[in-house]
Design a protein around this motif. Sequence first.
Motif, short mmCIF file in Angstrom:
data_model
loop_
_atom_site.label_atom_id
_atom_site.label_comp_id
_atom_site.label_asym_id
_atom_site.label_seq_id
_atom_site.Cartn_x
_atom_site.Cartn_y
_atom_site.Cartn_z
N THR A 31 22.24 11.07 -30.61
CA THR A 31 22.10 11.00 -29.15
C THR A 31 22.66 12.26 -28.51
N ILE A 32 23.83 12.69 -28.97
CA ILE A 32 24.45 13.90 -28.42
C ILE A 32 23.58 15.12 -28.71
N VAL A 33 23.08 15.21 -29.96
CA VAL A 33 22.22 16.34 -30.34
C VAL A 33 20.94 16.34 -29.53
N LYS A 165 20.55 8.96 -44.95
CA LYS A 165 21.51 8.67 -43.87
C LYS A 165 22.52 9.80 -43.71
N ASP A 166 22.04 11.02 -43.96
CA ASP A 166 22.83 12.23 -43.76
C ASP A 166 22.25 12.93 -42.52
N ALA A 171 20.28 17.30 -37.61
CA ALA A 171 20.76 17.55 -36.25
C ALA A 171 21.06 19.04 -36.05
N THR A 172 21.72 19.65 -37.03
CA THR A 172 22.05 21.08 -36.94
C THR A 172 20.78 21.92 -36.93
N ALA A 173 19.79 21.53 -37.75
CA ALA A 173 18.53 22.27 -37.81
C ALA A 173 17.83 22.27 -36.46
N GLN A 174 17.88 21.14 -35.74
CA GLN A 174 17.26 21.07 -34.41
C GLN A 174 17.90 22.08 -33.45
N ILE A 175 19.23 22.16 -33.49
CA ILE A 175 19.94 23.08 -32.61
C ILE A 175 19.63 24.53 -33.00
N LEU A 216 13.84 25.44 -40.60
CA LEU A 216 13.39 25.06 -41.94
C LEU A 216 14.23 25.74 -43.02
N LEU A 217 14.57 27.00 -42.81
CA LEU A 217 15.39 27.73 -43.77
C LEU A 217 16.74 27.05 -43.96
N TYR A 218 17.34 26.62 -42.87
CA TYR A 218 18.62 25.91 -42.96
C TYR A 218 18.46 24.60 -43.74
N LEU A 219 17.39 23.85 -43.46
CA LEU A 219 17.15 22.59 -44.15
C LEU A 219 16.95 22.80 -45.65
#
Length: 531
Positions: A31-33, A165-166, A171-175, A216-219
Amino acid sequence: MNIISSLQPKPSIGGDPLKKSSFLFGIILLTIVNFIVRSMGFVYRIILSRLIGAEAIGLYQMVFPFLMVLIAIPTAGIPVAVSKMVAKENSLRNHTGIYKILTIALAIGGTLSLFLSIFVSLRIEWITTEVLKNPRLYYLILFCIPSISLISFSSIIRGFFYGLKDMQPAATAQIIEQLTRIIFVLGYLYYQRPSSPIMSAIIAIIGISIGEFFGLLYLILRFQIKKFKNVPRVIMGPTESMPAISKSLLFIAVPLTLSRLISTLMQTVNAVLIPQRLIVAGYSSIEAVETFGKISGMAMPLLFLPFTVTSALVINLIPNVSEQMALNNVDDVTYKSNLAIRMTLLVAIPTMVVYAIFGNHLAELIYNHEEVGRYLSIISYGTLFLCMQHTISGILHGLGKQVVTTINYMLGMSIQLYCTYILVPNPKYGINGFFIGFLLSTFIIFVLNTISLHRIIKLKVPLIQSVIKPGICALFMIMTMNYSYHFVYGFMHSNTWSTLLASTLGILSYALALLVTKTLEIRTLMNIFRG
């Protein structure tokens, strides 16, 4: 007992309380992300429009919906299917099955995105001249092509992490995706200042691919770490054959993709049909287009704001429900489903009240257009049903009932389409005919989904705790907002400051009222973050 204090369940019906806290923590994190990403996107759109001007934004907006239609095919259902199936195999400790599912999903998604990319590459002239009716969009469509594959792979790998469930990697990839896109586009436009609106719009389109590439690279990096950690266990557990996994993936993905395509198609039909039917009702061509723009481009985005919360709920619910069903833990599924519905009501009820009563002030603040507030006040009564149907459909997807939700959605949308076509051209109704159809369709889909869910699990939503108390807290909030608005306006004579201060006090008063009525407890919320 308060709504979220049920986080501490009896051992016989929920299992490990830590898992309950983890479930809610995942919802709060996403929700925060979601809020951060949407806020960044909102600010980005404002700055972008000022940098490149109305014409370039118009060109960009003509291409963006077309891109959304393209990526709906490989991304609407496959990531959800991956999330659901990975969660099931993870609950059975079948790590070989997990990576087989991901491999097959990437192959299917990659094949679809490759086919779409080739089709668009070969048919750009036809798309720009016959479909979009604007040859100037040729290079914008051309530079859209890389994003099709990037978004497809990114969505599928996010579904993989959701299934485990990680939530943090996704979330980080979206940011990262949003940040890199904003930095590239705004940085380039600020220093280069393209003289052509087409070139400015192309840079904005390229920014989509740039952002998706880094996300994608981060993922991929996080996936390699995850895979390396699981190497000693990868060989464990029996697994299905490739054709069987493919069949299961498609069984889940196809109905969801169909539902998304229907939704996208309905948006396109409304964009064409509503202005045409308004003209039949006696509106001028300009009035018809302006009316549609105020509803679809201004009022509707505000209406879907609570989806920041319900989207986080759904993303967490699907793998959790799938996992517990694989373990035949019906009690846990029932518990989490009821909890999700109660949390949805906590958000939907105050949002509906604010839009219905305070919508005109919000619309004037955001759009400087009070008439948008009148439209928002009318459609606000669908907020509750929209949020509830979103959450309940997520539970049904987790239970493997995606065909049922698709049928329910099609029935509801047929009602909306009927009302738009029959009622809108009648001068007695006009645009109100669309509102009638919209409210009816949201209510019908909500009812059908609720009935479908109640046949599978027992819904227990206490009326006093889940509806009446949040309703009272929402009324207290709106009274605070109205009083503070008029009080501040009497001194400052500014709708902007009066609305901002009233909204801030309203949110604080609602949170305080939830705590005072023990609908929420501070101790419980602290336990969630500790867990």
